[in-house]
Design a protein around this motif. Sequence first.
Motif, PDB file in Angstrom:
ATOM      1  N   THR A  88       1.795  15.386  -0.384  1.00  0.00           N
ATOM      2  CA  THR A  88       3.066  14.893   0.135  1.00  0.00           C
ATOM      3  C   THR A  88       3.029  13.371   0.181  1.00  0.00           C
ATOM      4  O   THR A  88       2.045  12.781   0.587  1.00  0.00           O
ATOM      5  CB  THR A  88       3.333  15.452   1.545  1.00  0.00           C
ATOM      6  N   GLY A  89       4.122  12.765  -0.225  1.00  0.00           N
ATOM      7  CA  GLY A  89       4.203  11.311  -0.222  1.00  0.00           C
ATOM      8  C   GLY A  89       4.801  10.828  -1.529  1.00  0.00           C
ATOM      9  O   GLY A  89       5.358  11.630  -2.292  1.00  0.00           O
ATOM     10  N   PRO A  90       4.665   9.554  -1.819  1.00  0.00           N
ATOM     11  CA  PRO A  90       3.975   8.542  -1.014  1.00  0.00           C
ATOM     12  C   PRO A  90       4.875   7.956   0.075  1.00  0.00           C
ATOM     13  O   PRO A  90       6.098   8.018  -0.018  1.00  0.00           O
ATOM     14  CB  PRO A  90       3.641   7.473  -2.056  1.00  0.00           C
ATOM     15  N   TRP A  91       4.213   7.392   1.095  1.00  0.00           N
ATOM     16  CA  TRP A  91       4.894   6.571   2.084  1.00  0.00           C
ATOM     17  C   TRP A  91       4.471   5.133   1.830  1.00  0.00           C
ATOM     18  O   TRP A  91       3.297   4.790   1.946  1.00  0.00           O
ATOM     19  CB  TRP A  91       4.513   6.999   3.501  1.00  0.00           C
ATOM     20  N   TRP A  92       5.440   4.319   1.474  1.00  0.00           N
ATOM     21  CA  TRP A  92       5.154   2.925   1.120  1.00  0.00           C
ATOM     22  C   TRP A  92       5.080   2.079   2.384  1.00  0.00           C
ATOM     23  O   TRP A  92       5.788   2.331   3.359  1.00  0.00           O
ATOM     24  CB  TRP A  92       6.243   2.373   0.202  1.00  0.00           C
ATOM     25  N   ALA A  93       4.256   1.028   2.355  1.00  0.00           N
ATOM     26  CA  ALA A  93       4.092   0.197   3.546  1.00  0.00           C
ATOM     27  C   ALA A  93       3.534  -1.172   3.183  1.00  0.00           C
ATOM     28  O   ALA A  93       3.100  -1.408   2.051  1.00  0.00           O
ATOM     29  CB  ALA A  93       3.159   0.884   4.549  1.00  0.00           C
ATOM     30  N   LEU A  94       3.557  -2.059   4.174  1.00  0.00           N
ATOM     31  CA  LEU A  94       2.894  -3.353   4.082  1.00  0.00           C
ATOM     32  C   LEU A  94       1.600  -3.301   4.877  1.00  0.00           C
ATOM     33  O   LEU A  94       1.453  -2.505   5.804  1.00  0.00           O
ATOM     34  CB  LEU A  94       3.797  -4.454   4.655  1.00  0.00           C
ATOM     35  N   ARG A  95       0.677  -4.180   4.535  1.00  0.00           N
ATOM     36  CA  ARG A  95      -0.549  -4.279   5.320  1.00  0.00           C
ATOM     37  C   ARG A  95      -0.217  -4.926   6.673  1.00  0.00           C
ATOM     38  O   ARG A  95       0.706  -5.741   6.762  1.00  0.00           O
ATOM     39  CB  ARG A  95      -1.594  -5.122   4.585  1.00  0.00           C
ATOM     40  N   PRO A  96      -0.978  -4.574   7.721  1.00  0.00           N
ATOM     41  CA  PRO A  96      -0.712  -5.184   9.032  1.00  0.00           C
ATOM     42  C   PRO A  96      -0.779  -6.701   9.017  1.00  0.00           C
ATOM     43  O   PRO A  96      -0.059  -7.366   9.774  1.00  0.00           O
ATOM     44  CB  PRO A  96      -1.820  -4.585   9.919  1.00  0.00           C
ATOM     45  N   ASP A  97      -1.643  -7.278   8.174  1.00  0.00           N
ATOM     46  CA  ASP A  97      -1.777  -8.732   8.110  1.00  0.00           C
ATOM     47  C   ASP A  97      -1.013  -9.326   6.932  1.00  0.00           C
ATOM     48  O   ASP A  97      -1.330 -10.431   6.469  1.00  0.00           O
ATOM     49  CB  ASP A  97      -3.250  -9.131   8.024  1.00  0.00           C
ATOM     50  N   SER A  98      -0.002  -8.641   6.459  1.00  0.00           N
ATOM     51  CA  SER A  98       0.764  -9.125   5.308  1.00  0.00           C
ATOM     52  C   SER A  98       1.403 -10.483   5.594  1.00  0.00           C
ATOM     53  O   SER A  98       1.931 -10.715   6.686  1.00  0.00           O
ATOM     54  CB  SER A  98       1.871  -8.119   4.963  1.00  0.00           C
ATOM     55  N   PRO A  99       1.382 -11.404   4.626  1.00  0.00           N
ATOM     56  CA  PRO A  99       2.054 -12.699   4.801  1.00  0.00           C
ATOM     57  C   PRO A  99       3.548 -12.541   5.066  1.00  0.00           C
ATOM     58  O   PRO A  99       4.178 -13.464   5.609  1.00  0.00           O
ATOM     59  CB  PRO A  99       1.801 -13.406   3.458  1.00  0.00           C
ATOM     60  N   ALA A 100       4.127 -11.407   4.710  1.00  0.00           N
ATOM     61  CA  ALA A 100       5.557 -11.202   4.938  1.00  0.00           C
ATOM     62  C   ALA A 100       5.892 -11.247   6.423  1.00  0.00           C
ATOM     63  O   ALA A 100       6.963 -11.724   6.814  1.00  0.00           O
ATOM     64  CB  ALA A 100       5.999  -9.867   4.341  1.00  0.00           C
ATOM     65  N   THR A 135      -5.106   6.162   1.229  1.00  0.00           N
ATOM     66  CA  THR A 135      -4.329   4.923   1.158  1.00  0.00           C
ATOM     67  C   THR A 135      -4.696   4.204  -0.133  1.00  0.00           C
ATOM     68  O   THR A 135      -5.876   3.952  -0.390  1.00  0.00           O
ATOM     69  CB  THR A 135      -4.631   4.018   2.363  1.00  0.00           C
ATOM     70  N   LEU A 136      -3.676   3.895  -0.926  1.00  0.00           N
ATOM     71  CA  LEU A 136      -3.894   3.252  -2.226  1.00  0.00           C
ATOM     72  C   LEU A 136      -3.269   1.869  -2.251  1.00  0.00           C
ATOM     73  O   LEU A 136      -2.166   1.666  -1.741  1.00  0.00           O
ATOM     74  CB  LEU A 136      -3.302   4.086  -3.362  1.00  0.00           C
ATOM     75  N   GLY A 137      -3.993   0.940  -2.867  1.00  0.00           N
ATOM     76  CA  GLY A 137      -3.455  -0.391  -3.059  1.00  0.00           C
ATOM     77  C   GLY A 137      -3.106  -0.684  -4.505  1.00  0.00           C
ATOM     78  O   GLY A 137      -2.489  -1.702  -4.812  1.00  0.00           O
ATOM     79  N   ILE A 163       0.845  -1.193   0.000  1.00  0.00           N
ATOM     80  CA  ILE A 163       0.000   0.000   0.000  1.00  0.00           C
ATOM     81  C   ILE A 163       0.880   1.243   0.000  1.00  0.00           C
ATOM     82  O   ILE A 163       2.079   1.173   0.302  1.00  0.00           O
ATOM     83  CB  ILE A 163      -0.950   0.048   1.225  1.00  0.00           C
ATOM     84  N   ALA A 164       0.281   2.376  -0.343  1.00  0.00           N
ATOM     85  CA  ALA A 164       0.976   3.657  -0.319  1.00  0.00           C
ATOM     86  C   ALA A 164       0.053   4.696   0.309  1.00  0.00           C
ATOM     87  O   ALA A 164      -1.143   4.729   0.024  1.00  0.00           O
ATOM     88  CB  ALA A 164       1.372   4.092  -1.727  1.00  0.00           C
ATOM     89  N   VAL A 170      -8.382   3.617  -4.336  1.00  0.00           N
ATOM     90  CA  VAL A 170      -8.229   4.338  -3.075  1.00  0.00           C
ATOM     91  C   VAL A 170      -8.954   3.519  -2.006  1.00  0.00           C
ATOM     92  O   VAL A 170     -10.180   3.537  -1.908  1.00  0.00           O
ATOM     93  CB  VAL A 170      -8.804   5.766  -3.164  1.00  0.00           C
ATOM     94  N   GLU A 171      -8.199   2.804  -1.196  1.00  0.00           N
ATOM     95  CA  GLU A 171      -8.787   1.881  -0.231  1.00  0.00           C
ATOM     96  C   GLU A 171      -9.306   2.583   1.016  1.00  0.00           C
ATOM     97  O   GLU A 171     -10.233   2.110   1.665  1.00  0.00           O
ATOM     98  CB  GLU A 171      -7.765   0.818   0.168  1.00  0.00           C
TER      99      GLU A 171
END
Length: 232
Positions: free
Chosen positions: A128-140, A105-107, A31-32, A70-71
């Motif tokens: 301003t952005g983007p700030w890249w991230a993983l989802r809280p429940d990401s398999p990673a 927040t965009l997926g 997500i971003a 846009v999630e």
Amino acid sequence: MTTPQPLPYGTPDAPRISVRGEARLEVDPEIAHISITVTARGTDRTTTLDDLTRRNTRALDLLKTYGDAVEKLETGLITVAPQFAGKGRHEHVRSYHGSVYLTATLGDFTVLGELTTNIADLPLTEITGPWWALRPDSPAHREARRLAVQEAVHRAREYADALGSRLTALLELADDGTEGMGIHGYAGGMARGGYGGAGFAAGPEPELDLEPQRQTVHAQVNARFTITPPQL
């Protein structure tokens, strides 16, 4: 009768090994996040607030045209404040400044460049952005934890082998809470809208080319095992 407490360092017949297992993965973001600031200025409070409301609605409408890409769309702080001129008895209100802060927040990263360009083209709007991230429940996150546990077992076996021993039981496995939830990387993409014009530009705006920033996921566990008596 008092139950005897286990010794913290084991016994000669059942020595203990304490190890730490760690894992670090680099994965693509999922997500971003982008921050949008809509502003308005005027000499009258009511007019400034009306302008701010209109520009905020326009920014929201534009974001909503991207549908499921846009999630999440959230409104944060809203301010309308007077700006003063002069000092003391001669102080008076010179103008009013208003701001609305939005977070999206965009997926779907395929529309991110176009969206940021269109938002930045709105009058008195800053992105301003983007700030890249993983989802809280990401398999990673789960994969990093699994690899950290495997590393702890592997390291304990190496110590046991060096002593001519083998592992007999797991006594404790503790997550020390250092697992990263994905590092929010900041990457370019900041643009500022112009101060004139009430409509979109007549010609197509150049689209920003944004490269997602890889995320680091870290997991760490502490483990304690008993081993057979070493061959010393």
